[in-house]
Design an enzyme around this catalytic site. Structure first.
Site, PDB file in Angstrom:
ATOM      1  N   HIS A  61       1.838   4.551  -2.864  1.00  0.00           N
ATOM      2  CA  HIS A  61       1.975   5.986  -2.613  1.00  0.00           C
ATOM      3  C   HIS A  61       3.341   6.483  -3.084  1.00  0.00           C
ATOM      4  O   HIS A  61       3.453   7.566  -3.679  1.00  0.00           O
ATOM      5  CB  HIS A  61       1.828   6.287  -1.120  1.00  0.00           C
ATOM      6  CG  HIS A  61       0.445   6.100  -0.589  1.00  0.00           C
ATOM      7  ND1 HIS A  61      -0.679   6.404  -1.312  1.00  0.00           N
ATOM      8  CD2 HIS A  61       0.001   5.650   0.622  1.00  0.00           C
ATOM      9  CE1 HIS A  61      -1.756   6.152  -0.582  1.00  0.00           C
ATOM     10  NE2 HIS A  61      -1.366   5.689   0.590  1.00  0.00           N
ATOM     11  N   HIS A  82       0.832  -1.203   0.000  1.00  0.00           N
ATOM     12  CA  HIS A  82       0.000   0.000   0.000  1.00  0.00           C
ATOM     13  C   HIS A  82       0.872   1.261   0.000  1.00  0.00           C
ATOM     14  O   HIS A  82       0.676   2.176  -0.817  1.00  0.00           O
ATOM     15  CB  HIS A  82      -0.904  -0.025   1.238  1.00  0.00           C
ATOM     16  CG  HIS A  82      -1.792   1.162   1.389  1.00  0.00           C
ATOM     17  ND1 HIS A  82      -3.163   1.077   1.292  1.00  0.00           N
ATOM     18  CD2 HIS A  82      -1.531   2.473   1.653  1.00  0.00           C
ATOM     19  CE1 HIS A  82      -3.700   2.278   1.471  1.00  0.00           C
ATOM     20  NE2 HIS A  82      -2.718   3.148   1.709  1.00  0.00           N
ATOM     21  N   GLU A  83       1.835   1.307   0.902  1.00  0.00           N
ATOM     22  CA  GLU A  83       2.680   2.497   1.017  1.00  0.00           C
ATOM     23  C   GLU A  83       3.592   2.666  -0.199  1.00  0.00           C
ATOM     24  O   GLU A  83       3.916   3.794  -0.588  1.00  0.00           O
ATOM     25  CB  GLU A  83       3.508   2.441   2.302  1.00  0.00           C
ATOM     26  CG  GLU A  83       2.715   2.249   3.591  1.00  0.00           C
ATOM     27  CD  GLU A  83       1.563   3.233   3.765  1.00  0.00           C
ATOM     28  OE1 GLU A  83       1.620   4.333   3.162  1.00  0.00           O
ATOM     29  OE2 GLU A  83       0.609   2.918   4.491  1.00  0.00           O
TER      30      GLU A  83
END
Length: 229
Positions: free
Chosen positions: A132, A128-129
């Site tokens: 980003h 997920h990160e």
């Protein structure tokens, strides 16, 4: 026969040994401690627990950096986009608010060791990160723009695997439909993140912003050709 002198245990030694044993027992069990000793005991136990949590988190992280298909793919795609994922900028830490992790363009990825309880949660969180990180590298995200923030949260929730059918089935006891369930999960997670944006007024505002950008951001699966939903 040995000429070594025989050491005898006098009353003072016995008393000292017994007192040491009592103190050790008290600190191991937490029973019959004074208020001052209780504070010291709780602090010692907290430090020990947090040290163990960070060690386990680092173990999971090292495994995923080497073997996770999604993590290794995202790191390569960030490199192809002109960025570099420095392993030293992926850190297991003790978080003061309940969450799995976070991304800061200047600092890197934070993994919350006290909330990540297994390697698969860490895998989804790190993936997920890294979405980003990819978005920040490829698309130059304006983190002060609430719509930019909503868009990257939608993409991260969708592409990381945290809303995959198997994962969400386990989390929600199977009460979901295949395609719509994936979208609902993505929206729910994006809204929870956008609520914390400085320009977000309330939950309704977060819902409106996520809904506004959802279609275009959800359908943008870069750097993946497609995603498993």
């Amino acid at each position: 026969m040995s000429n070594e002198p025989t050491k005898t245990l006098n009353a003072s030694d016995a008393s000292s040994g017994f007192n040491w044993w009592i103190r050790t027992l008290k600190y191991k069990t937490g029973i019959n401690l004074t208020d001052q000793e209780k504070v010291a005991y709780e602090e010692e136990r907290k430090i020990k627990t947090e040290t163990e949590q960070c060690a386990k988190c680092n173990e999971y992280k090292d495994f995923m950096l080497q073997y996770s298909p999604t993590v290794t793919f995202m790191i390569d795609q960030i490199r192809r986009a002109g960025g570099y994922v420095d392993p030293a900028k992926i850190n297991c830490e003790i978080c003061t608010v309940p969450r799995y992790g976070g991304f800061n363009p200047g600092l890197g990825v934070q993994l919350c060791a006290n909330y990540i309880d297994n390697r698969w949660v860490l895998n989804d969180t790190l993936s997920h990160e890294l979405v980003h990180w990819y978005d920040n590298t490829r698309f130059k995200v304006d983190w002060g723009d609430i719509r930019h923030h909503a868009c990257t949260e939608i993409r991260a929730a969708s592409l990381s695997g945290e809303c995959a059918i198997v994962t969400e089935f386990k989390r929600r006891l199977g009460f979901m439909r295949y395609a719509k369930g994936h979208q609902a999960c993505v929206k729910r997670k994006a809204i929870l993140s956008v609520i914390n944006h400085p320009k977000c007024k309330d939950k309704q505002h977060a819902e409106e912003v996520v809904e506004e950008v959802f279609r275009s951001c959800f359908n943008d699966t870069r750097p993946f050709e497609t995603i498993y939903r």
